[in-house]
Design a protein around this motif. Sequence first.
Motif, PDB file in Angstrom:
ATOM      1  N   ARG A 113       1.010   4.099  -2.953  1.00  0.00           N
ATOM      2  CA  ARG A 113      -0.210   5.465  -2.771  1.00  0.00           C
ATOM      3  C   ARG A 113       1.485   6.934  -2.220  1.00  0.00           C
ATOM      4  NH1 ARG A 113       1.036   9.145   1.131  1.00  0.00           N
ATOM      5  NH2 ARG A 113       2.645   7.999   2.582  1.00  0.00           N
ATOM      6  N   GLN A 114       2.611   5.846  -2.089  1.00  0.00           N
ATOM      7  CA  GLN A 114       3.774   7.336  -2.533  1.00  0.00           C
ATOM      8  C   GLN A 114       4.218   7.564  -4.166  1.00  0.00           C
ATOM      9  OE1 GLN A 114       7.244   5.845  -0.622  1.00  0.00           O
ATOM     10  NE2 GLN A 114       6.384   6.522   1.101  1.00  0.00           N
ATOM     11  N   ALA A 140      -4.188   3.509  -4.922  1.00  0.00           N
ATOM     12  CA  ALA A 140      -4.058   3.630  -3.906  1.00  0.00           C
ATOM     13  C   ALA A 140      -6.126   3.619  -3.808  1.00  0.00           C
ATOM     14  CB  ALA A 140      -3.803   4.124  -2.879  1.00  0.00           C
ATOM     15  N   ASP A 196      -6.337   7.125   1.475  1.00  0.00           N
ATOM     16  CA  ASP A 196      -5.372   8.104   2.104  1.00  0.00           C
ATOM     17  C   ASP A 196      -4.230   7.377   2.876  1.00  0.00           C
ATOM     18  OD1 ASP A 196      -6.649   9.988   0.571  1.00  0.00           O
ATOM     19  OD2 ASP A 196      -7.503  10.789   2.042  1.00  0.00           O
ATOM     20  N   SER A 197      -4.502   6.299   3.968  1.00  0.00           N
ATOM     21  CA  SER A 197      -3.882   5.465   4.567  1.00  0.00           C
ATOM     22  C   SER A 197      -4.600   4.703   6.131  1.00  0.00           C
ATOM     23  CB  SER A 197      -3.594   6.871   5.837  1.00  0.00           C
ATOM     24  OG  SER A 197      -5.106   7.306   6.756  1.00  0.00           O
ATOM     25  N   PHE A 217       0.710  -1.156   0.184  1.00  0.00           N
ATOM     26  CA  PHE A 217      -0.148  -0.324   0.065  1.00  0.00           C
ATOM     27  C   PHE A 217       0.796   1.302   0.202  1.00  0.00           C
ATOM     28  CE2 PHE A 217      -1.811   3.261   2.385  1.00  0.00           C
ATOM     29  CZ  PHE A 217      -3.373   3.862   1.801  1.00  0.00           C
ATOM     30  N   GLU A 218       1.806   1.101   0.668  1.00  0.00           N
ATOM     31  CA  GLU A 218       2.839   2.230   1.217  1.00  0.00           C
ATOM     32  C   GLU A 218       3.437   2.825  -0.269  1.00  0.00           C
ATOM     33  OE1 GLU A 218       3.803   5.586   3.239  1.00  0.00           O
ATOM     34  OE2 GLU A 218       2.289   3.770   3.381  1.00  0.00           O
ATOM     35  N   TRP A 276      -7.357  -1.861  -0.164  1.00  0.00           N
ATOM     36  CA  TRP A 276      -6.355  -0.544   0.041  1.00  0.00           C
ATOM     37  C   TRP A 276      -5.838   0.103  -1.793  1.00  0.00           C
ATOM     38  CZ3 TRP A 276      -3.077  -2.753   3.986  1.00  0.00           C
ATOM     39  CH2 TRP A 276      -3.841  -3.309   5.742  1.00  0.00           C
ATOM     40  N   ILE A 277      -6.321  -0.888  -2.618  1.00  0.00           N
ATOM     41  CA  ILE A 277      -5.316  -0.026  -3.764  1.00  0.00           C
ATOM     42  C   ILE A 277      -6.795  -1.199  -4.923  1.00  0.00           C
ATOM     43  CG2 ILE A 277      -3.336  -0.724  -2.872  1.00  0.00           C
ATOM     44  CD1 ILE A 277      -2.730  -3.723  -4.384  1.00  0.00           C
TER      45      ILE A 277
END
Length: 512
Positions: A87-88, A130, A133-134, A83-84, A120-121
């Motif tokens: 998201r980035q 994504a 957001d978190s 996910f991280e 989440w994705i």
Amino acid sequence: MAPSSSNPAGDLTSEILLALSKEDPISSTEAFPDVPFESLKAALDRLASRSMVAYEQAEREEAFLEPEAEVIVSHGSHEARVFEAVRQALDGLSIQDLESQIGDKMVAKLGQGKAFKEKWIKKDGAKLVALVDSINDVTRDQLKVIQEKRTHDPKIIADLKKRKLLKMQKVISFRISKGPKFALEMVREETDLTAEMLASGSWKTATFKPYNFKALGADQHAGALHPLNKVRQEIRQIFFEMGFTEMPTNQFVESGFWNFDTLYVPQQHPARDLQDTFYVSDPPTAGRPGPVSAEDKLDYDAYFTNVRQAHEGGKYGSIGYRYRWSEDESLRLVLRTHTTAISAAMLHKLAGQRVDGRVPPARYFSIDRVFRNETVDATHLCEFHQVEGVIADYGLTLGGLMEFMSIFFGRMGVTDLRFKPAYNPYTEPSMEIFSYHKGLNKVIEIGNSGIFRPEMLEAMGLPKDMVVFGFGLGLERPTMIKYGITNIRELLGHQVDLGFIQKNPAVRLDKN
Ligand code: PHE
């Protein structure tokens, strides 16, 4: 909390007290995870004996992280890492880029699956984007808790175990709580009430260490009795209880006269050969037997002559051995081959006594060392100890001897005797004594016995109607059986292990 384990053991007690002052109760696995069990228990016992703490021991299953879980704790779960990365990358990430960014194909693959499931994705064309957001990295948080507390909600533990992130281990822990005398410092406890304390009055305020009645005293390194001596003592006691007096056997060297001739052992008997008997070379001979003290009024010359005549023939109703008896042979010095030499001297002495005009009945015994020129092996030494008894009385019979032997051995715990006719030059009839040994599961020879011959007794001057029983047994054999020793050299001689002598238990013959 969690003080380091590098502190010396003495400080551990203060650490426990300090930890308890902040939190009560505490669990040892949480508060002192690295302290070895033994040190912790020793410190707790010291504190508990002064009622400063109380503790219970508990065994519980604790969860430990598998290597993969350790990686999750430091880098995040696979799905969180996926996910991280997604998201980035603001406008999406191809699967290939994801793999290279994470640097682990496996993590990228597994993480994607989970991240999809968690919503989440999602896939947007060829790219991953994504949806939120978190996120909360629940797995990582759970593992973090477990890493610290080694436990968690059972459902969570079960789930993580299924995912092979945890292994369970049994851990002994102490639940420690404050005791009634809790304090931050351990008071010095006095172990002795000294003259100084009495003089200064400090005893009034001193704290005394309570007695520990469960302590095993320090090893005193005291002397120890040899097992032979212990068994000897038990057998001596049996003799005393049965009315025997002990013979003075404190001489190892005898003349052939006392060792053999008085016992009607002919001078050409094989027992007198060099192969069987140790002869003394310096001095080689004794003087003729005579009084041993001023009070000794016995007629030794007459006895000497009687013995010679009994051997040569024609005395006391016996035809004797009919050979030329040699005085020189009789006076040769030997290491006594049996304690019967002393019995002969004692019976000779008895013959000189009168009570109400007649020789009184007597019971004598001895337990002492004898010497034979034997080939040494596991069960034979050339010196050993003989237990010997004689009973002199009127009207004794062979049946009486058998009865006596049953009672005597019964007191040593030896029962069911068997008697076998045997031959001794000095007794007639003679009987070897056997007994069935339960431990060894066989019949073993335990002694030798008989009624002394008139050729021997009348030469001493004992009355014709006095009958004398005699019997002998070895001390080593019952001792070896008692202590389970199979090699006699472990019991007697230079190979004996002193540790064995010191450690072996007291003797209790299984007396009837
Ligand atoms: N002297 C015998 C032995 O050495 C023992 C014994 C003593 C036998 C007295 C009979 C009578 O075996």
